[in-house]
Design a protein around this motif. Sequence first.
Motif, PDB file in Angstrom:
ATOM      1  N   GLU A  82       0.831  -1.214   0.000  1.00 41.28           N
ATOM      2  CA  GLU A  82       0.000   0.000   0.000  1.00 41.28           C
ATOM      3  C   GLU A  82       0.862   1.258   0.000  1.00 41.28           C
ATOM      4  O   GLU A  82       0.576   2.220  -0.733  1.00 41.28           O
ATOM      5  CB  GLU A  82      -0.919  -0.018   1.212  1.00 41.28           C
ATOM      6  CG  GLU A  82      -1.929   1.114   1.238  1.00 41.28           C
ATOM      7  CD  GLU A  82      -2.923   0.948   2.373  1.00 41.28           C
ATOM      8  OE1 GLU A  82      -4.083   1.368   2.196  1.00 41.28           O
ATOM      9  OE2 GLU A  82      -2.547   0.404   3.428  1.00 41.28           O
ATOM     10  N   ALA A 112      -4.637  -3.104  -1.859  1.00 43.08           N
ATOM     11  CA  ALA A 112      -3.470  -2.306  -1.467  1.00 43.08           C
ATOM     12  C   ALA A 112      -2.732  -1.754  -2.665  1.00 43.08           C
ATOM     13  O   ALA A 112      -1.979  -0.778  -2.526  1.00 43.08           O
ATOM     14  CB  ALA A 112      -2.527  -3.160  -0.620  1.00 43.08           C
ATOM     15  N   GLY A 113      -2.918  -2.362  -3.841  1.00 41.34           N
ATOM     16  CA  GLY A 113      -2.272  -1.833  -5.039  1.00 41.34           C
ATOM     17  C   GLY A 113      -1.421  -2.813  -5.811  1.00 41.34           C
ATOM     18  O   GLY A 113      -0.810  -2.439  -6.818  1.00 41.34           O
TER      19      GLY A 113
END
Length: 332
Positions: A82, A112-113
């Motif tokens: 993240e 979170a990405g």
Amino acid sequence: MLLDTYGRVATDLRVSLTDRCNLRCTYCMPEEGLQWLAKPDLLTDDEIVRLIRIAVTDLGVTEVRFTGGEPLLRPGLVGIVERCAALEPRPRMSLTTNGIGLKRTATALKAAGLDRVNVSLDTLRPEVFKTLTRRDRHHDVLDGMAAAREAGLTPVKVNAVLMPGLNEDEAPDLLAWAMEQGYELRFIEQMPLDAQHGWKRDGMITAGDILTSLRTRFTLTPEGTEERGSAPAERWVVDGGPHTVGVIASVTRPFCRACDRTRLTADGQIRTCLFATEETDLRAALRSDAPSASDAAIAELWKKAMWGKKAGSGLDDPSFLQPDRPMSAIGG
């Protein structure tokens, strides 16, 4: 910019988050495991994020791959992802995992990405999996891959290593299954990175062996005519498409001349190559009170390390020595 004397620029950062693993693959470590790094020797979450930030904002890194050991064993993994996703410019982020634990973490990692995952799976046979890994967790890996696909961590790439006398006949079955599931399959030649130093070139399953086996069932056409560049996998279109299969021939067809990778171990060492015998200590600089702890000084230390990168892995040199640190310590 992480430039070396051969004109290569490293833009792909491999970050090992832990040397620990919950499998005991025969081509990686002994059944009893290894002497793990002590917790004080490991980089903290803050130190990892700081080094990734330096790499991305000051040194031109555009891709970050989290590895191990098994990175899902890192308690702070989701938070690290993240925080790295918030960097400007945002790096593309992926994760190499054995898939155990991915079922419970895939959704959080996507949120979170994290962009995608690579999952290691060498066999479709649970009994062979147990022999290869010394653990009865085949179903957990399959469930983890399905969870990653459902969470959108795509393309889900499957990494498979074929071993003589165990799974060398499974290449066609693995490819048929991967296409059915919507996964991208890549075969990897076994490399001399086992803790036991038992690897031998004689008898290993080569890229040529793998392709010959696949062609007993499929028609393979090279994907395009361009050089593969820094991509480790040579790819073939299967039966006219749309599916492809990749083969990473790190031993018989190395891609060193176009390598764009730099590696950070779980204890803060920079490695210029998987097969390097030397490392550069960034952890000491991070934890120093001296001027060497500044971002600029750490970046210069990193650049100096990469400037000294050798032309190749040296696998074909008669004097080649296998690295003392196994794959689990240096990251895949």
